[in-house]
Design an enzyme around this catalytic site. Sequence first.
Site, PDB file in Angstrom:
ATOM      1  N   THR A 189      -5.793 -26.320  -5.608  1.00  0.00           N
ATOM      2  CA  THR A 189      -4.435 -26.801  -5.425  1.00  0.00           C
ATOM      3  C   THR A 189      -4.441 -28.257  -4.957  1.00  0.00           C
ATOM      4  OG1 THR A 189      -3.652 -24.594  -4.867  1.00  0.00           O
ATOM      5  CG2 THR A 189      -2.365 -26.422  -4.013  1.00  0.00           C
ATOM      6  N   ILE A 218       4.461 -15.496  -6.998  1.00  0.00           N
ATOM      7  CA  ILE A 218       4.793 -16.811  -6.457  1.00  0.00           C
ATOM      8  C   ILE A 218       4.036 -16.999  -5.157  1.00  0.00           C
ATOM      9  CG2 ILE A 218       6.633 -18.236  -5.481  1.00  0.00           C
ATOM     10  CD1 ILE A 218       8.539 -16.863  -7.485  1.00  0.00           C
ATOM     11  N   ASP A 220       2.562 -19.883  -1.928  1.00  0.00           N
ATOM     12  CA  ASP A 220       3.167 -20.677  -0.853  1.00  0.00           C
ATOM     13  C   ASP A 220       3.605 -22.058  -1.293  1.00  0.00           C
ATOM     14  OD1 ASP A 220       0.888 -22.876   0.330  1.00  0.00           O
ATOM     15  OD2 ASP A 220       0.162 -21.267  -0.951  1.00  0.00           O
ATOM     16  N   GLY A 240      -4.765 -22.975   0.010  1.00  0.00           N
ATOM     17  CA  GLY A 240      -5.537 -21.793   0.396  1.00  0.00           C
ATOM     18  C   GLY A 240      -4.927 -20.529  -0.168  1.00  0.00           C
ATOM     19  N   GLY A 242      -2.107 -18.163  -0.576  1.00  0.00           N
ATOM     20  CA  GLY A 242      -0.673 -18.298  -0.414  1.00  0.00           C
ATOM     21  C   GLY A 242      -0.036 -17.232   0.452  1.00  0.00           C
TER      22      GLY A 242
END
Length: 324
Positions: A189, A218, A220, A240, A242
């Site tokens: 990410t 979905i 974080d 990391g 989520g």
Amino acid sequence: MGWAIALHGGAGDIPYSLPPERRQPREEALRHCLQIGIKALNSKFTPLDVVELVVRELENIPHFNAGRGSVLTNKGTVEMEASIMDGKTMKCGAVSGLTTVVNAVSLARLVMENTPHIYLAFDGAEDFARQQGVETVDSSHFITPENIERLNQAKDANRVQIDYTQPIQNDTKNETEPPFANGDSQIGTVGCVAVDSNGNLASATSTGGLVNKMVGRIGDTPVIGAGTYANEFCAVSATGKGEAIIRGTVARDVAALMEFKGLSLKEAANIVVQERTPKGTVGLVAVSAAGEIAMPYNTTGMFRACATEDGYSEVAIWPDTKIE
């Protein structure tokens, strides 16, 4: 104290034995994107413009789990998500479930600026992208051979993988085989935080999510207060697992400890990462209105970079291993 910037390319189980051919392109990408941010801040771009610009560039680099390099769902598809937040106005925008949008972070900003809403997802977000005329491509553009192989490894191991998780080796394989054999892409990410010399703050984060995640999941990254947050005290971008970051409202908790407890940025960030979230699940980058920087993580490592107006800069992966 002048401007400051920090960015990340994901946190996770990054082994010290990571081969140079996998490590160096990511280091160079971080260095490249850091220079873009430095140039923009020196040119008096707003922090909001800076974080969008840097994250767009990170999305365009296939070595990270965002945009072009996004990992795949359990059905072999891409579902990208991103968010952006301006600390001065508290305005924010977020998107999820994108399959054709080249730069998710820019669509998140358009949601913030051109709709009465904060968060659009899936078909609604794709329709909005077409209405806004943002660049889109066929979803096959995002599906790289490396990520197809990484998905297959995750399926073989019957697990969902966070950034940089090492694939489990089959018992039939040689135990001495390096953990990154077979093209495992080991990507993460991306996010960026920035503050200008007037104390204005902004944060942006973008991701492809988890390898082998369920379609429709979905994380974080687009959840304001979890993966992304900015106010008058600080700007935070997390990376990391989520689910752990959402449970801990990680980004907002850093700001809350500063606001309500009077802690410094580094104190607040370290408490949230080292004491309030499970080990091996989170890392973050943050800047304060005073120009402080914090980049804690409780994983093995985190691809990260930062710079300040007084000339300090850093690119690093593991603890005490500053690259420059």
